[in-house]
Motif scaffolding. Structure first.
Motif, mmCIF file in Angstrom:
data_model
loop_
_atom_site.group_PDB
_atom_site.id
_atom_site.type_symbol
_atom_site.label_atom_id
_atom_site.label_comp_id
_atom_site.label_asym_id
_atom_site.label_seq_id
_atom_site.Cartn_x
_atom_site.Cartn_y
_atom_site.Cartn_z
ATOM 1 N N GLY A 99 -76.279 27.365 -56.220
ATOM 2 C CA GLY A 99 -77.224 27.463 -55.113
ATOM 3 C C GLY A 99 -78.634 27.511 -55.633
ATOM 4 O O GLY A 99 -78.882 27.289 -56.831
ATOM 5 N N ARG A 100 -79.563 27.787 -54.734
ATOM 6 C CA ARG A 100 -80.962 27.932 -55.131
ATOM 7 C C ARG A 100 -81.487 29.196 -54.478
ATOM 8 O O ARG A 100 -81.613 29.270 -53.262
ATOM 9 N N TRP A 101 -81.772 30.202 -55.334
ATOM 10 C CA TRP A 101 -82.221 31.478 -54.819
ATOM 11 C C TRP A 101 -83.661 31.390 -54.324
ATOM 12 O O TRP A 101 -84.526 30.868 -55.009
ATOM 13 N N ALA A 102 -83.914 31.956 -53.178
ATOM 14 C CA ALA A 102 -85.301 32.082 -52.724
ATOM 15 C C ALA A 102 -85.974 33.248 -53.449
ATOM 16 O O ALA A 102 -87.164 33.208 -53.747
ATOM 17 N N THR A 103 -85.213 34.280 -53.723
ATOM 18 C CA THR A 103 -85.690 35.429 -54.486
ATOM 19 C C THR A 103 -84.579 35.852 -55.443
ATOM 20 O O THR A 103 -83.414 35.508 -55.240
ATOM 21 N N ALA A 106 -81.515 37.515 -54.054
ATOM 22 C CA ALA A 106 -80.500 36.711 -53.380
ATOM 23 C C ALA A 106 -79.327 36.336 -54.274
ATOM 24 O O ALA A 106 -78.316 35.833 -53.783
ATOM 25 N N VAL A 109 -75.842 37.511 -53.221
ATOM 26 C CA VAL A 109 -75.463 37.279 -51.824
ATOM 27 C C VAL A 109 -74.661 35.993 -51.734
ATOM 28 O O VAL A 109 -75.135 34.923 -52.119
ATOM 29 N N ASN A 111 -73.858 34.060 -49.319
ATOM 30 C CA ASN A 111 -74.409 33.004 -48.461
ATOM 31 C C ASN A 111 -75.546 32.231 -49.117
ATOM 32 O O ASN A 111 -75.962 31.188 -48.605
ATOM 33 N N THR A 112 -76.041 32.746 -50.240
ATOM 34 C CA THR A 112 -77.085 32.045 -50.979
ATOM 35 C C THR A 112 -76.566 30.759 -51.586
ATOM 36 O O THR A 112 -77.326 29.819 -51.817
ATOM 37 N N TYR A 113 -75.281 30.726 -51.854
ATOM 38 C CA TYR A 113 -74.697 29.627 -52.629
ATOM 39 C C TYR A 113 -74.123 28.551 -51.710
ATOM 40 O O TYR A 113 -73.427 28.848 -50.745
ATOM 41 N N ASP A 114 -74.400 27.320 -52.080
ATOM 42 C CA ASP A 114 -73.981 26.189 -51.255
ATOM 43 C C ASP A 114 -72.649 25.595 -51.684
ATOM 44 O O ASP A 114 -71.948 24.987 -50.876
#
Length: 126
Positions: A99-103, A106, A109, A111-114
């Motif tokens: 995924g791509r963490w915004a912070t 994250a 979490v 749900n952060t991961y796609d």
């Protein structure tokens, strides 16, 4: 799209070691933050470790800190989880995720991961 495939799980005695691999295809893994999670029977999937895109900073759950090491080789499009001093409570299915963490917060979490792999079973006997 990113396809992730974990490998390296198995049965090991307490105190032993395993090295999990997560191989990616479809897109360059280097553009993603990567996480490892695990899920034991009847329990929620929990964060284990993570490594950022750049500069490759690493983060760990308290339960594995000092025993597990996460690393990545972007040239091989692969992320690793070296697990040492394994305990019976480490028994679970282990999943890698991209995924791509915004912070930084994250990273733990789900749900952060796609993208998620199918998981690999790790069993630690006492």
């Amino acid at each position: 799209q990113v396809q992730l495939v974990e490998s390296g799980g198995g049965l090991v005695q307490a105190g032993g070691s395993l090295r999990l691999s997560c191989a990616a295809s479809g897109r360059t893994l280097g553009t993603y933050d990567m996480g490892w999670f695990r899920q034991a029977p009847g329990q929620e999937r929990e964060f284990v470790a993570a490594i950022s895109r750049r500069p490759g900073s690493t983060y760990y759950a308290d339960s594995v800190k000092g025993r597990f090491t996460v690393s990545r080789d972007n040239t091989k499009n692969t992320v690793y989880l070296q697990m040492n001093s394994l305990k019976p409570e480490d028994t679970a299915v282990y999943y890698c995720a991209a995924g791509r963490w915004a912070t930084v917060q994250a990273m733990g979490v789900k749900n952060t991961y796609d993208y998620w792999g199918q998981g690999t079973q790790v069993t630690v006997s006492s």
